[in-house]
Design an enzyme around this catalytic site. Structure first.
Site, mmCIF file in Angstrom:
data_model
loop_
_atom_site.group_PDB
_atom_site.id
_atom_site.type_symbol
_atom_site.label_atom_id
_atom_site.label_comp_id
_atom_site.label_asym_id
_atom_site.label_seq_id
_atom_site.Cartn_x
_atom_site.Cartn_y
_atom_site.Cartn_z
ATOM 1 N N ASN A 241 36.241 43.081 26.687
ATOM 2 C CA ASN A 241 35.384 41.520 27.300
ATOM 3 C C ASN A 241 34.062 41.856 26.975
ATOM 4 O O ASN A 241 34.095 42.491 27.996
ATOM 5 C CB ASN A 241 36.062 41.389 28.513
ATOM 6 C CG ASN A 241 36.015 40.744 29.033
ATOM 7 O OD1 ASN A 241 34.778 39.833 28.963
ATOM 8 N ND2 ASN A 241 36.067 40.302 30.692
ATOM 9 N N SER B 1 37.613 49.359 34.838
ATOM 10 C CA SER B 1 36.951 50.190 34.851
ATOM 11 C C SER B 1 37.623 51.161 33.796
ATOM 12 O O SER B 1 36.997 52.993 34.259
ATOM 13 C CB SER B 1 36.758 50.846 36.194
ATOM 14 O OG SER B 1 35.582 50.601 36.894
ATOM 15 N N GLU C 55 36.310 36.686 37.421
ATOM 16 C CA GLU C 55 35.531 36.651 37.308
ATOM 17 C C GLU C 55 35.731 34.486 37.454
ATOM 18 O O GLU C 55 34.059 34.250 37.929
ATOM 19 C CB GLU C 55 34.300 37.027 36.849
ATOM 20 C CG GLU C 55 34.107 38.317 37.257
ATOM 21 C CD GLU C 55 33.565 39.255 35.875
ATOM 22 O OE1 GLU C 55 33.271 39.498 35.069
ATOM 23 O OE2 GLU C 55 33.674 41.272 36.460
ATOM 24 N N LYS D 72 32.186 40.057 28.032
ATOM 25 C CA LYS D 72 31.306 39.050 29.568
ATOM 26 C C LYS D 72 30.302 38.900 28.887
ATOM 27 O O LYS D 72 29.729 38.066 27.631
ATOM 28 C CB LYS D 72 31.152 39.779 30.969
ATOM 29 C CG LYS D 72 32.653 40.740 31.017
ATOM 30 C CD LYS D 72 32.541 41.546 32.790
ATOM 31 C CE LYS D 72 34.225 42.178 32.212
ATOM 32 N NZ LYS D 72 33.908 42.577 34.007
ATOM 33 N N HIS E 216 40.378 35.431 34.308
ATOM 34 C CA HIS E 216 39.835 36.332 35.058
ATOM 35 C C HIS E 216 39.424 36.446 36.083
ATOM 36 O O HIS E 216 38.574 34.886 36.853
ATOM 37 C CB HIS E 216 38.581 36.767 33.789
ATOM 38 C CG HIS E 216 37.917 38.022 33.997
ATOM 39 N ND1 HIS E 216 37.324 38.018 34.819
ATOM 40 C CD2 HIS E 216 37.984 39.382 33.274
ATOM 41 C CE1 HIS E 216 37.249 39.668 35.249
ATOM 42 N NE2 HIS E 216 37.669 39.968 34.206
ATOM 43 N N GLU F 96 43.983 43.191 36.338
ATOM 44 C CA GLU F 96 42.892 43.804 37.177
ATOM 45 C C GLU F 96 43.227 43.858 38.217
ATOM 46 O O GLU F 96 42.577 42.413 38.776
ATOM 47 C CB GLU F 96 42.065 43.057 35.562
ATOM 48 C CG GLU F 96 42.258 43.413 34.962
ATOM 49 C CD GLU F 96 40.788 42.364 33.800
ATOM 50 O OE1 GLU F 96 40.389 43.741 33.662
ATOM 51 O OE2 GLU F 96 40.305 41.241 33.890
ATOM 52 N N GLY G 119 34.304 46.874 37.046
ATOM 53 C CA GLY G 119 32.761 47.168 37.299
ATOM 54 C C GLY G 119 32.728 47.899 38.548
ATOM 55 O O GLY G 119 31.185 48.339 38.536
HETATM 56 P P1 PGA Z 1 35.043 46.871 33.052
HETATM 57 O O1 PGA Z 1 35.652 45.338 33.152
HETATM 58 O O2 PGA Z 1 35.945 47.683 32.974
HETATM 59 O O3 PGA Z 1 33.432 46.896 33.427
HETATM 60 O O4 PGA Z 1 35.641 47.401 35.039
HETATM 61 C C1 PGA Z 1 37.066 44.988 32.641
HETATM 62 C C2 PGA Z 1 37.597 43.815 33.321
HETATM 63 O O5 PGA Z 1 36.517 42.655 34.005
HETATM 64 O O6 PGA Z 1 38.699 42.866 32.091
#
Ligand code: PGA
Length: 252
Positions: A11, A214, A101, A13, A99, A169, A175
């Site tokens: 992803n 992460s 976000e 982003k 997601h 997640e 993150g």
């Molecule tokens: P990250 O994000 O691996 O940077 O923690 C995962 C995601 O949001 O899909």
């Protein structure tokens, strides 16, 4: 029961310009050179403006292209939004939906996510449907009920018999460098597997349940070999081919 085909999805982003396509090309070249298990599916999900060029760059390779969101409607006066049909037309075969976000930053609730999943199916895209609890929900002992509620609310009946995956997640792991313990991941993935069976019957055994939050080269092997973990949704560590490939390798 049919074992799910593992999926490792990157992803990106809101990262990546045309020059970043070289990272995707490097992933494709390494897979062609024998890196990673043959059965593993690999996808990269860039921001919408890169999808078409990504799909062209990856044409003929094992790496699939995915979107990060879509609107539920097929077309209309929705300035700035992207329809599932547009993602498919640009060369995407998958799309990340729900997601955290999007849920937190754009007010997306389970019903809207379910409508978007319906749009993905209408357009022939394979949805990766994200669920996950916030830190206060885990600390207050509600992680399981929150996530199961999201699964029940975000996955429409139309998914029966169609290819899809669920990505667990935890919001607090995205993150941050933090991850749940392996027993916590397994407990959640087993619970999601049970609910998918209740909702869709044995055919849902084919849907991989991804872990996300992460995932990085140093923890990928342990996470990817946990019970009911059928792959990963990788954010930050998917931006560099070397890191992403190490995660793909960790699946064995
Ligand atoms: P990250 O994000 O691996 O940077 O923690 C995962 C995601 O949001 O899909």
């Amino acid at each position: 029961m049919t074992a799910p085909t593992p999926l490792i999805a990157g992803n990106w982003k809101m990262h990546g310009l045309a020059a970043s396509l070289d990272e995707a090309r490097a992933v494709a070249a390494a897979l062609a050179g024998g890196v990673g298990a043959k059965a593993t599916r690999v996808a990269i999900c860039p921001a919408a403006p890169l999808i078409s060029r990504m799909a062209q760059a990856l044409a003929g390779s094992r790496v699939e292209t995915g979107g990060q969101d879509c609107r539920a409607e097929a077309s209309g006066a929705f300035t700035g939004d992207v329809a599932a049909e547009m993602l498919a037309d640009a060369g995407a075969t998958l799309v990340i939906l729900g997601h955290s976000e999007r849920r937190a930053g754009h007010g997306e609730d389970d019903a809207l996510v379910a409508a978007k999943v319906g749009a993905a199916l209408r357009a022939g895209l394979e949805p990766i449907i994200c669920v996950g609890e916030a830190l206060d929900q885990r600390e207050s002992g509600h992680a399981l009920s929150v996530v199961i509620g999201q699964v029940r609310g975000s996955l429409p009946a139309g998914l029966a018999g169609r290819p899809f995956s669920v990505a667990y997640e935890p919001v607090w792991a995205i993150g941050t460098g933090l991850t749940p313990t392996t027993p916590e991941i397994e407990e959640m993935h087993r619970a999601i597997r049970r609910v998918l069976g209740e909702m869709f019957g044995p055919a849902a055994d084919r849907a991989p349940i991804l872990y996300g939050g992460s995932v990085k080269p140093s923890n990928a092997a342990e996470i990817l070999h946990a019970a009911e973990v059928g792959g990963a949704l990788v954010g930050g560590a998917s931006l560099k081919a070397d890191d992403f490939l190490e995660i793909i390798r960790a699946l064995g």
